[in-house]
Design a protein around this motif. Structure first.
Motif, PDB file in Angstrom:
ATOM      1  N   ASN A   1     -11.125 -10.361   7.436  1.00 35.87           N
ATOM      2  CA  ASN A   1     -12.535 -10.188   7.081  1.00 35.87           C
ATOM      3  C   ASN A   1     -13.200 -11.549   6.856  1.00 35.87           C
ATOM      4  O   ASN A   1     -14.380 -11.744   7.155  1.00 35.87           O
ATOM      5  CB  ASN A   1     -12.708  -9.355   5.808  1.00 35.87           C
TER       6      ASN A   1
ATOM      7  N   SER B 248     -11.358  -2.875  -9.951  1.00 38.58           N
ATOM      8  CA  SER B 248     -12.343  -1.921 -10.481  1.00 38.58           C
ATOM      9  C   SER B 248     -11.949  -1.415 -11.868  1.00 38.58           C
ATOM     10  O   SER B 248     -12.755  -0.763 -12.540  1.00 38.58           O
ATOM     11  CB  SER B 248     -12.496  -0.729  -9.526  1.00 38.58           C
TER      12      SER B 248
ATOM     13  N   PRO C 189     -13.886  -5.536  -4.626  1.00 36.17           N
ATOM     14  CA  PRO C 189     -12.837  -6.224  -3.880  1.00 36.17           C
ATOM     15  C   PRO C 189     -13.422  -7.346  -3.035  1.00 36.17           C
ATOM     16  O   PRO C 189     -14.570  -7.285  -2.610  1.00 36.17           O
ATOM     17  CB  PRO C 189     -12.245  -5.122  -2.989  1.00 36.17           C
ATOM     18  N   GLY C 190     -12.608  -8.367  -2.819  1.00 37.42           N
ATOM     19  CA  GLY C 190     -13.053  -9.489  -1.995  1.00 37.42           C
ATOM     20  C   GLY C 190     -12.661  -9.295  -0.540  1.00 37.42           C
ATOM     21  O   GLY C 190     -12.217  -8.216  -0.128  1.00 37.42           O
TER      22      GLY C 190
ATOM     23  N   ARG D  32     -10.500  -9.754   2.854  1.00 40.62           N
ATOM     24  CA  ARG D  32      -9.156 -10.013   3.348  1.00 40.62           C
ATOM     25  C   ARG D  32      -9.245 -11.138   4.384  1.00 40.62           C
ATOM     26  O   ARG D  32     -10.336 -11.457   4.883  1.00 40.62           O
ATOM     27  CB  ARG D  32      -8.599  -8.764   4.024  1.00 40.62           C
TER      28      ARG D  32
ATOM     29  N   HIS E 237      -6.113  -2.858 -10.018  1.00 41.53           N
ATOM     30  CA  HIS E 237      -7.303  -2.928  -9.169  1.00 41.53           C
ATOM     31  C   HIS E 237      -8.460  -3.571  -9.913  1.00 41.53           C
ATOM     32  O   HIS E 237      -8.644  -3.350 -11.117  1.00 41.53           O
ATOM     33  CB  HIS E 237      -7.686  -1.515  -8.694  1.00 41.53           C
TER      34      HIS E 237
ATOM     35  N   GLN F 222     -14.085   2.429  -0.568  1.00 45.04           N
ATOM     36  CA  GLN F 222     -14.623   1.940  -1.843  1.00 45.04           C
ATOM     37  C   GLN F 222     -13.686   0.908  -2.484  1.00 45.04           C
ATOM     38  O   GLN F 222     -14.118  -0.109  -3.022  1.00 45.04           O
ATOM     39  CB  GLN F 222     -14.816   3.123  -2.804  1.00 45.04           C
ATOM     40  N   ARG F 223     -12.391   1.177  -2.399  1.00 45.18           N
ATOM     41  CA  ARG F 223     -11.417   0.343  -3.102  1.00 45.18           C
ATOM     42  C   ARG F 223     -11.016  -0.919  -2.335  1.00 45.18           C
ATOM     43  O   ARG F 223     -10.606  -1.906  -2.929  1.00 45.18           O
ATOM     44  CB  ARG F 223     -10.139   1.141  -3.403  1.00 45.18           C
ATOM     45  N   PHE F 224     -11.122  -0.867  -1.003  1.00 45.51           N
ATOM     46  CA  PHE F 224     -10.569  -1.980  -0.227  1.00 45.51           C
ATOM     47  C   PHE F 224     -11.592  -2.765   0.590  1.00 45.51           C
ATOM     48  O   PHE F 224     -11.282  -3.841   1.080  1.00 45.51           O
ATOM     49  CB  PHE F 224      -9.460  -1.465   0.706  1.00 45.51           C
ATOM     50  N   TRP F 225     -12.771  -2.243   0.767  1.00 48.22           N
ATOM     51  CA  TRP F 225     -13.748  -2.972   1.588  1.00 48.22           C
ATOM     52  C   TRP F 225     -14.654  -3.816   0.705  1.00 48.22           C
ATOM     53  O   TRP F 225     -15.235  -3.323  -0.266  1.00 48.22           O
ATOM     54  CB  TRP F 225     -14.584  -1.989   2.415  1.00 48.22           C
TER      55      TRP F 225
ATOM     56  N   PHE G 120      -6.535  10.158   7.251  1.00 45.55           N
ATOM     57  CA  PHE G 120      -6.919  11.200   6.287  1.00 45.55           C
ATOM     58  C   PHE G 120      -7.331  12.504   6.964  1.00 45.55           C
ATOM     59  O   PHE G 120      -7.381  13.544   6.305  1.00 45.55           O
ATOM     60  CB  PHE G 120      -8.020  10.682   5.363  1.00 45.55           C
TER      61      PHE G 120
ATOM     62  N   HIS H  86     -10.775   5.059  -0.095  1.00 43.12           N
ATOM     63  CA  HIS H  86     -10.142   3.900   0.534  1.00 43.12           C
ATOM     64  C   HIS H  86     -11.173   2.802   0.808  1.00 43.12           C
ATOM     65  O   HIS H  86     -10.946   1.631   0.492  1.00 43.12           O
ATOM     66  CB  HIS H  86      -9.444   4.324   1.837  1.00 43.12           C
TER      67      HIS H  86
ATOM     68  N   TYR I  90       0.833  -1.215   0.000  1.00 46.16           N
ATOM     69  CA  TYR I  90       0.000   0.000   0.000  1.00 46.16           C
ATOM     70  C   TYR I  90       0.864   1.260   0.000  1.00 46.16           C
ATOM     71  O   TYR I  90       0.684   2.163  -0.827  1.00 46.16           O
ATOM     72  CB  TYR I  90      -0.916   0.000   1.223  1.00 46.16           C
TER      73      TYR I  90
ATOM     74  N   HIS J 134      -8.162  -7.169  -3.800  1.00 43.76           N
ATOM     75  CA  HIS J 134      -8.546  -5.988  -4.576  1.00 43.76           C
ATOM     76  C   HIS J 134      -7.733  -5.847  -5.852  1.00 43.76           C
ATOM     77  O   HIS J 134      -7.946  -4.911  -6.621  1.00 43.76           O
ATOM     78  CB  HIS J 134      -8.388  -4.719  -3.722  1.00 43.76           C
TER      79      HIS J 134
END
Lengths: 948, 74
Positions: A624, A598, A618-619, A621, A596, B35-38, B17, B33, A378, A589
């Motif tokens: 999670n 997306s 994204p799936g 982790r 990505h 949106q992209r990672f969860w 942030f 963040h 990251y 992700h």
């Protein structure tokens, strides 16, 4: 003894750009200036007799066997210590030279046992070879005089023997220990005839400072230092170059074989990550691969309380496929997922994520990098534009100031540590940021200029304090920043870093590091020449792990230390293929190549190639997945080569989650802790049993080559493929090279990678594509991958894991040299001789306060749980901080770590747990339960029953 | 999934942030963040929590979650 499959040029290569031309035995030879006559001759095919010279260490000139004649020079110079000069005319053979050499050999042999036929090195002994080379036929002095032939052997090391009777006192072992390994554990004690090699102060090897790297054994020209495996098995009949399966250094090894049996592993001299060096794990700890605990038959069971039933591959795969499909039919597409392994090959990681994305048809794939270097991915992507380190390992040889933060290279990345120590001995300066006094702080001929002994959890504060000094004292490399970085982001960061609350003085109370030391360290780093930053899990495994990575990148950019040799941001990856598993799209992700999910274009590319529609969300982790398992929305998991029960934090939570799963499929070589909760066990293959590639911490892709057939009949990639087929997906690779070809077709940074190229070049560092067909040792040379370097603000936020009256100590975790990660491999080797249990290290003051003495059993209690370990009282610790390792499952180190994690990536905060230590007299409740449970589970495996 | 854990995670992201001097950029950073990672079920839960008042969620994060795209049912 070095590998007989390698050529020995006698002295190290010269890398001078100028060349010289001379004549050797009538041949015109051109070599780089500084090349020895011995090496130049060897390059021309003329092997000058030698004993004390070998090309891994500097020439010594003691054996007098390599003498040559040089026109115009008096006497007989030693070819190993005489550099080539233009116009020299050299003769390596003459009657006089033959006479001298024979005389030298007579003296050696007069004091050497003549048991060649039964000697371990028979067939690969330089002394024997030299006796033959000089035509030795008799020894005029006889064998009856004073000699060493009755000297006692030292068998104390589990892997090699020291037999002084065979020693010719050439000092190759001593020099290897000094120059190659940098430990200085060996010396020549005594004078004249009494001279002998001695480990430490006349100690046995195991009692000395020897780290068992094997450099001395490799350098020995006789049978003085020999591998016990060679003594047992004899000489190898062939060898195969492959890559070590331990840490992220990714050393190349020559597996020396008899048929499909490994005789020994010798570090490959041409390996670009290790240059012929090794550590105790890669060199010696490979016996686990054929350990009796290996499970080689597929097994299934309906519930974890049932005994395992051994079944055919087909039955096991059909069973797993059917249960996964039933779960998805009942609970939806997203109710199952998979975990790839940093211990498996790139090709295997790629296939697992492909299985998840193309067959499970979701993005619920993650990897063990989640719990180690996900913040690196990251942080470096956000600042520099690529989720990888910037340099090759050799870059350290051009560094002037080395900043090591949250890493312990001598234990975690020992072969790279040797290279770093070499540079430090040459005069580079060292700054260590670590709560503990790691070996690098002060060891033989090494001393850090600054040890910033911070409190655990305050990395960001220290990085900000360093930044504050650089910004406020005018140490920013303004021209670099103006040309290479995003100026708006830099200006914002400059203002932030200059704030008084980021000054070393303001942060001293938080970090515990004197402001003066921080200021001096910052000045040294910013002004000392090429500054390189090396960091490890002591940076990433924090609630602010990603923030520290970002802060490190900020420091490197602000001081202009990116984009050339000797500088850079260098994450020291924990496992052998952490970099590769991340590259291969193992994160939920990202598709392979860090694109990505997306991104419509990337999805289209992979979707077309795989004949499916890739999901754009994204799936889950790993943590999670556990959460979702607890609420019933996640019910099936395929785990390849990872032991989440032992390695992930808060063991009780992990186990509770796994117990909720309807189907857990574990693919591994052993019944690991996770497999005890599984319903399907698919036997895996060790690195010796399959083809593929690993990518090390310097982005170097190296071949893994099969040296023996898979014990269970299938390599791991074949198992994943068979599971995909069982679920109805047409996956039909015939060799891992075809998988790499697919990766290359679909991944811009890999388009130039192929097995043919890897075989030809030995290895390549990605990006390897049309622009850089032979790879990229240094990244971001002219511009950052993202264009302009991006500074980000790194406010220090204290962790919520705080010390209190009830939990007054901070516990941090790590690893030690001889054991590796969860210990599944090293615990099944003789490495246990060095470390047979996890212990908790505590400062003498804290120990005294609690009445704890060295070796006492102590209970360690945290907010998450309790375990019991024996204490080691050590001044390496600072007061208030304790430390342990997690190599043994019965230790339950992760029973006490918490669910706290990095804000950006959920990487667990292993490095900060508030605890209390108390004297106890019995194991913890968890440990007692574990012992019973593990015994029961082992008893349920048909071929392990007897062990339970 | 426990909403308490998601709120904790969200507030951690908020802390990073929140340093951003431009409030709007801070909110967008959080939104982006998450949106992209969860994973969608996590976003669905946090959106529902915020729609129900968002107890415990920091102000910037609250605003960011309100801007998240609606998540379709799986």
């Amino acid at each position: 003894m070095q590998s007989r499959f390698d050529e020995d040029f006698g002295t190290p290569a010269s890398h001078a750009s100028e060349s010289v031309t001379l004549t050797i035995d009538g041949m015109t030879v051109t070599v780089p200036a500084g090349t020895s006559i011995m090496r130049a001759a060897a390059g021309a095919g003329v092997m000058v007799p030698k004993l004390c010279a070998t090309d891994s260490v500097d020439p010594y000139g003691s054996c007098r066997l390599c003498l040559v004649e040089v026109d115009g020079r008096r006497g007989y110079p030693a070819s190993c210590t005489t550099p080539c000069e233009s116009g020299l005319n050299v003769r390596t053979q003459s009657n006089k030279l033959a006479e001298i050499r024979k005389g030298v050999m007579e003296l050696y042999i007069s004091d050497h046992p003549l048991d060649c036929l039964t000697c371990t090195t028979n067939g690969n002994c330089e002394l024997q070879d030299m006796a033959g080379a000089v035509g030795l036929r008799e020894v005029r002095y006889g064998y009856e005089g004073e000699n060493h032939t009755k000297s006692l052997k030292d068998d104390s090391n589990p892997y090699f023997t020291y037999d002084p009777s065979k020693c010719i006192v050439c000092s190759r072992c001593v020099r290897a220990c000094e120059e190659v390994q940098g430990t200085f554990a060996l010396t020549i004690e005594g004078r004249g005839f009494d001279s002998r090699v001695s480990a430490g102060m006349s100690e046995k090897f195991m009692d000395s400072e020897c780290v068992s790297c094997g450099a001395c054994v490799q350098a020995c020209p006789t049978a003085t230092l020999t591998e016990k495996s060679m003594t047992l098995m004899g000489q190898p009949d062939h060898s195969v170059i492959t890559t070590c399966a331990y840490c992220g250094v990714g050393c190349s090894f020559r597996a020396e074989m008899q048929g499909s049996r490994v005789v020994r592993m010798v570090p490959w001299k041409d390996g670009k990550a290790n240059h012929g060096h090794s550590c105790v794990k890669g060199r010696f700890a490979w016996g686990y691969a054929t350990h009796p605990d290996r499970i080689t038959k597929p097994m299934i069971r309906d519930a974890i309380t049932d005994p395992w039933k051994e079944v055919s591959w087909d039955e096991a795969l059909q069973y797993a496929a059917r249960r996964f499909q039933q779960i998805q039919a009942k609970h939806g597409r997203d109710s199952i997922g998979g975990i790839t392994s940093s211990r498996c090959t790139n090709e295997e990681a790629y296939l697992v994520q492909k299985l998840v994305r193309a067959v499970f048809n979701n993005n619920n794939v993650d990897t063990c990098a989640r719990v180690c270097h996900s913040p690196t991915g990251y942080g470096l992507k956000a600042t520099l534009g690529e989720s990888a380190g910037t340099q090759d390992f050799d870059s350290v040889l051009a560094s002037d100031v080395i900043l090591v933060i949250g890493a312990n290279p001598t234990d975690g990345h020992p072969v790279f540590a040797s290279l770093m120590k070499k540079r430090l001995r040459q005069g580079a300066k060292l700054i260590v940021v670590d709560p503990r006094q790691i070996d690098l702080v002060r060891s033989a001929h090494i001393e850090a200029q600054h040890h910033l002994k911070l409190r655990p959890g305050t990395n960001v504060a220290i990085v900000n304090a360093l930044a504050h000094v650089i910004v406020t004292e005018g140490l920013v490399q303004e021209a670099f920043v103006a040309e290479r970085c995003d100026v708006d982001s830099f200006n914002k960061w400059r203002t932030f870093a200059a704030r008084e609350n980021n000054s070393p003085e303001a942060l001293e109370a938080i970090t515990g590091v004197p402001a003066k030391s921080v200021r001096e360290a910052a000045r040294l780093f910013a002004t000392g020449g090429n500054g390189a930053i090396y960091y490890g899990l002591g940076v990433t495994e924090h609630a602010q792990g990603s923030t520290t990575v970002i802060g490190i990148a900020n420091l490197a950019m602000a001081t202009g230390n990116v984009g050339r040799r000797g500088v850079g941001v260098n994450p020291l990856r924990g496992q052998n293929n952490v970099q590769g598993s991340c590259d291969m799209g193992s994160f939920p992700h990202e598709l392979p190549g860090y694109r990505h999910v997306s991104e419509a274009g990337a999805r289209q590319l992979f979707g077309d190639a795989w004949g499916v529609t890739i999901q754009h969300e994204p799936g889950l982790r790993i943590p999670n997945m556990f959460e979702a398992a607890m609420d019933g929305s996640f019910r099936g998991m395929y785990v390849e080569g990872e032991d989440i029960v032992q390695s992930d934090p808060n063991t009780q939570h992990v186990i509770a989650a796994l117990q909720q799963l309807e189907c857990l499929v574990v693919q591994d070589i052993f019944l690991n802790e996770t497999a005890m909760y599984a319903h399907v066990f698919l036997p895996g293959s060790s690195f010796l049993e399959k083809d593929g590639t690993f990518t090390n911490a310097e982005r170097r892709i190296s071949r893994v080559r099969k040296v023996m057939p898979p014990l269970a009949g299938k390599a791991d990639w074949e198992v994943t493929q068979a599971l995909a087929q069982a679920m109805g997906y047409p996956m039909n690779y015939s060799h891992p090279s075809e998988i790499m070809d697919e990766i290359a077709r679909l991944t811009p940074t890999f388009t130039g990678v192929s097995y043919e190229k890897l075989d030809r070049l030995g290895s390549v560092q990605w990006p390897c594509n049309e622009a850089t067909p032979e790879g990229t040792p240094t990244m971001h040379i002219d511009e950052f991958v993202r264009g302009k370097g991006n500074f980000m603000l790194t406010e220090y936020i204290p962790t919520s894991e705080k010390v209190t009256k009830r939990f007054p100590l901070l516990m941090t975790t790590g690893r030690i040299l001889s054991q590796y990660n969860v210990g599944a491999q090293t615990r099944r080797t003789a490495n246990n001789a060095w470390h047979s249990e996890d212990r908790v290290d505590i400062h003498p003051v804290d120990a005294e306060d609690r009445g704890i003495k060295d070796g006492d059993w102590v209970g360690i209690t945290s907010r998450a749980g309790q375990t019991v370990l024996r204490a080691t009282v050590s001044e390496r610790m600072q007061p208030g901080v304790v430390y342990t390792t997690f190599h043994f499952p019965e230790s339950g180190a992760n029973v006490i770590t918490t669910d706290n994690s990095d804000w950006a990536t959920n990487c667990p905060e292993y490095k900060v747990t508030a605890v209390e230590l108390t004297m106890v007299s019995q194991p913890s409740e968890w440990q007692s339960h574990y012992k019973r449970f593990a015994k029961d589970q082992i008893g349920m495996v048909p071929h392990l029953e007897a062990k339970a | 999934m426990h909403i308490e854990n998601l709120v904790t995670m969200l507030n951690q992201i908020n802390s990073f942030f929140a340093t951003e001097p431009d409030r709007e950029l801070g909110i967008e950073g959080i939104r982006n963040h998450v949106q992209r990672f969860w994973e969608p079920r996590m976003r669905r839960l946090i959106i529902a929590h915020v729609q129900a008042g968002g107890a415990g969620v920091e102000p910037l994060a609250l605003e960011a979650v309100k801007r998240l795209e609606a998540v379709k049912a799986a």
